[in-house]
Design a protein around this motif. Sequence first.
Motif, mmCIF file in Angstrom:
data_model
loop_
_atom_site.group_PDB
_atom_site.id
_atom_site.type_symbol
_atom_site.label_atom_id
_atom_site.label_comp_id
_atom_site.label_asym_id
_atom_site.label_seq_id
_atom_site.Cartn_x
_atom_site.Cartn_y
_atom_site.Cartn_z
ATOM 1 N N VAL A 237 0.856 -1.186 0.000
ATOM 2 C CA VAL A 237 0.000 0.000 0.000
ATOM 3 C C VAL A 237 0.892 1.235 0.000
ATOM 4 C CG1 VAL A 237 -1.829 1.267 1.202
ATOM 5 C CG2 VAL A 237 -1.768 -1.244 1.307
ATOM 6 N N GLU A 238 0.588 2.148 -0.903
ATOM 7 C CA GLU A 238 1.393 3.373 -1.036
ATOM 8 C C GLU A 238 0.499 4.600 -0.848
ATOM 9 O OE1 GLU A 238 3.164 5.809 -4.788
ATOM 10 O OE2 GLU A 238 3.789 3.697 -4.664
ATOM 11 N N ILE A 239 0.944 5.538 -0.001
ATOM 12 C CA ILE A 239 0.198 6.797 0.187
ATOM 13 C C ILE A 239 0.619 7.773 -0.901
ATOM 14 C CG2 ILE A 239 -0.188 8.774 1.713
ATOM 15 C CD1 ILE A 239 0.263 6.892 4.079
ATOM 16 N N VAL A 240 -0.335 8.174 -1.731
ATOM 17 C CA VAL A 240 -0.056 9.145 -2.795
ATOM 18 C C VAL A 240 -0.042 10.548 -2.203
ATOM 19 C CG1 VAL A 240 -0.826 10.089 -5.011
ATOM 20 C CG2 VAL A 240 -1.114 7.642 -4.508
ATOM 21 N N GLU A 241 -1.069 10.884 -1.434
ATOM 22 C CA GLU A 241 -1.142 12.163 -0.734
ATOM 23 C C GLU A 241 -2.226 12.077 0.325
ATOM 24 O OE1 GLU A 241 -2.287 15.327 -3.363
ATOM 25 O OE2 GLU A 241 -3.558 14.034 -4.576
ATOM 26 N N TYR A 242 -2.200 13.053 1.234
ATOM 27 C CA TYR A 242 -3.244 13.089 2.246
ATOM 28 C C TYR A 242 -3.420 14.521 2.722
ATOM 29 C CZ TYR A 242 0.168 13.522 6.101
ATOM 30 O OH TYR A 242 1.153 13.961 6.959
ATOM 31 N N GLY A 243 -4.576 14.788 3.326
ATOM 32 C CA GLY A 243 -4.840 16.141 3.806
ATOM 33 C C GLY A 243 -6.234 16.270 4.378
ATOM 34 N N LYS A 244 -6.634 17.500 4.659
ATOM 35 C CA LYS A 244 -7.925 17.757 5.298
ATOM 36 C C LYS A 244 -9.065 17.840 4.303
ATOM 37 C CE LYS A 244 -5.687 20.216 9.097
ATOM 38 N NZ LYS A 244 -5.468 21.525 9.745
ATOM 39 N N THR A 245 -8.727 18.022 3.021
ATOM 40 C CA THR A 245 -9.773 18.163 2.010
ATOM 41 C C THR A 245 -9.473 17.252 0.827
ATOM 42 O OG1 THR A 245 -8.570 19.987 0.987
ATOM 43 C CG2 THR A 245 -10.260 20.568 2.601
ATOM 44 N N LEU A 246 -10.475 17.059 -0.034
ATOM 45 C CA LEU A 246 -10.254 16.304 -1.262
ATOM 46 C C LEU A 246 -9.313 17.081 -2.157
ATOM 47 C CD1 LEU A 246 -13.867 15.072 -2.001
ATOM 48 C CD2 LEU A 246 -11.892 13.631 -1.525
ATOM 49 N N PHE A 247 -8.579 16.397 -3.014
ATOM 50 C CA PHE A 247 -7.502 16.992 -3.775
ATOM 51 C C PHE A 247 -7.986 17.536 -5.112
ATOM 52 C CE2 PHE A 247 -6.333 13.166 -1.449
ATOM 53 C CZ PHE A 247 -5.698 13.777 -0.378
ATOM 54 N N ASN A 248 -7.241 18.541 -5.612
ATOM 55 C CA ASN A 248 -7.506 19.145 -6.916
ATOM 56 C C ASN A 248 -8.920 19.708 -7.020
ATOM 57 O OD1 ASN A 248 -4.936 18.332 -7.800
ATOM 58 N ND2 ASN A 248 -5.737 16.293 -8.273
ATOM 59 N N ASN A 249 -9.438 20.229 -5.906
ATOM 60 C CA ASN A 249 -10.785 20.804 -5.907
ATOM 61 C C ASN A 249 -10.654 22.316 -5.979
ATOM 62 O OD1 ASN A 249 -13.495 21.220 -5.651
ATOM 63 N ND2 ASN A 249 -13.573 20.843 -3.440
ATOM 64 N N SER A 250 -10.753 22.867 -7.191
ATOM 65 C CA SER A 250 -10.519 24.295 -7.384
ATOM 66 C C SER A 250 -11.751 25.133 -7.129
ATOM 67 C CB SER A 250 -10.015 24.549 -8.811
ATOM 68 O OG SER A 250 -8.749 23.962 -8.981
ATOM 69 N N PHE A 251 -12.945 24.534 -7.231
ATOM 70 C CA PHE A 251 -14.173 25.300 -7.058
ATOM 71 C C PHE A 251 -14.762 25.077 -5.675
ATOM 72 C CE2 PHE A 251 -13.697 24.939 -11.589
ATOM 73 C CZ PHE A 251 -14.067 26.198 -12.038
#
Length: 755
Positions: free
Chosen positions: A738-752
Amino acid sequence: MEEHIRDNDFFVKDMQQHADDENKSAKDNQQLLLKEIGEQLPLENYSHLIEMCCRKSSDGSDNLIFRALKFAYEHHAGQVRKSGEPYINHPIAVAEIIAGDMGLKDPELIAATLLHDIVEDVISLTPGSIEKRFGKNVANFVDGCTKLKMMSLDQSINKDMTYQKLISMASRNPEILLIKIADRIHNMQTIGFLKEHKRQRIAQETIEVYAPLAEKLGLFSIKRRLFELALRHRFPKKSKRLLSILKNFEASGEIAEIRAQIYRACQILPFDVSVTGRLKNLYAFYSSRKKTLDIHTAENLVDFTVIIESSDKLHCYSTLGVINTIFSPVPKSIRDYIANPKINGYRSLHVRITYKDKRYLIKIRTSEMERVARRGLLLHWDDRDQIHEYRKVLMEILKSIAEYEGSPVTRKDMIGQLIEDDKVFVYTPQGDIHYLPEGSIVLDFAYKVHTTLGDRCRYAMVNKQKVTPAFILDDGDEVEIFTSNRSSEITADIEGKCRTPKARSAVNKKLQKKRDLYSRNIGRDIMTQAMDRYGLDDQLFKSSALSDFLTYKGIENLEQFFTSIGQFRLMPGEVLWEIAEIHPRMKKSRSTSSGGETKRFLLSLSEIERDVHKFSQCCNPLPGMGLCVGLLSINGVSLHRSHCEKYKERRGFSEDKIVDVTWDLKTSWKRDLIFHILIKKISLRLVMELLSKISHAGHIHSIKESKMRKDISVKVSFHSFEQSRTFFSCFENANYTVEIVEYGKTLFNNSFLNF
């Protein structure tokens, strides 16, 4: 009385004679030195410099330039270049570029140019000794040109520190960049005497650092010259091929055809015009992303310029109207740099046209605008009042690059970004226009308008639609920034999206502030662990011994001290040895394990933050899972599995800079974190089967199958290490990677954003 007058007359004549004798002596000295230099070098090639050496100073003092020449000649005596010529030829040639090619007359600038290598090459000289002889300004210019040589540091770190010093000092004295750029021109002209690998390195550095700096200084012809020299050496075969293509295109008649059409159309105008076609410079074919020359990088091979023999700028717009009647303009391609001049003084109308299915750029300007376009800021450099506003902007940009605290590679990229054309124009709701590099985001715009606007940017309305600060702007967008009273939260991925140095540096400062706060907290905890091993209590933090140690190290306060410990820039053992005379090997019963090995410090994690904690891809550690170690640095914590060997190969590695990581499985996180993960070489059916066997293991947002790679992409959120451990263990126990691509508090690439 008459006798007194005669005595005065005699005294005046005597003083005059004395002055004449001194002037004659000074002139004789000049002639002797120039004759001596002339026996070694072709002085006819340095006519502008020699003429300035022989000028009388306005205040009657010794000629500063001549004194610098004499000093440089004496101290470079016996030194030779790789070509075998006397070393003094180099500073003289560089000074001639400043005085001749650039046409600058500032005595302090030219004197510093003659001395620019002297502190670096003569061990007995310092910036202080230069200041005593030539003044503070000359000393500062010379110091800014002097490379750092710290033998204890890695070469790449040394290079970055030299760039940082150069940019930092140039942010106060931009003249330093003029000297370095002239220095680089001469080095590129004589680069043939170096070994191939050195030629390649210097040429690439010229492309990535010095040519962009020339662009930002408005030295347009100098920039083209640097690129031409560097690219010919960096890509000898490709550049030769491209130059051959350009030569054949020039002879094809297509340039003359377009020129003739433009000229004929302009004959109806009540003023004279001239039309020129200029073949593209090699740089137009250079891809900074691929770092190679490619003919397809440029949209065409030639640009056209229409020069109006009139001082009335309105005539430029009349000419644009005529050109648009014979050629179809490319939509949204008009750039009005007359109504909205570039900060470096450049003014012109730009329009792209289509002709025989090809696009061409046409520039329309008056003869005065053409003069500025050719010489840029050099026209007025000696008159600071005329370029005061641009110097101010330039120094702010340089300061933001110098203060950048991220990686050396990124700092170099920021310098390279200075070359990018302002290809995107956006408007404020009031109709003010701002030009930005292609790919700029809302945050770039906000910081360009005002620093506070960027710092507090929460979201923006772009064409009446609510978007995030990371939204990419396009031509003609109307942008309104909305702020909050608090400083906006920033993440590391936004830094990489910023296209302007000011925004990028500001974002990095916020990130570093967050990382420093974390380092400060774990630094105090690690220092407490170290003291506990030797029976020391918190009173040590208040001791005069620690206070003296901080003064010795140049550390301002305890907060800075704990931050240094938490980044392992300062080791706890070193501190205890200095202030309590405790050697790291003393009192083994507390500081060693039962096997006799020194215990590592412990880092207990109850939460993780994406800008601080990084899951290394060499061994793919997972939150809450198994034994892990952490590497502390100014960028936060790099997490590895305890059996990983890769981290030991890192530069500057030592065992005492590793901490053991423990996961707090009982505490819930303040906010859920969303993880984007890849499960390798597994089918979707098997993933669903494994997940069906566990409960309370997070909330799954999406599962996608990659048939090409046979991987499964999952986005899942957790609120504790207990949850993440339950989720990941079902795959680890079945021996799936299992590989972590990215993580954070919000969904990624959400510009709007939704209202």
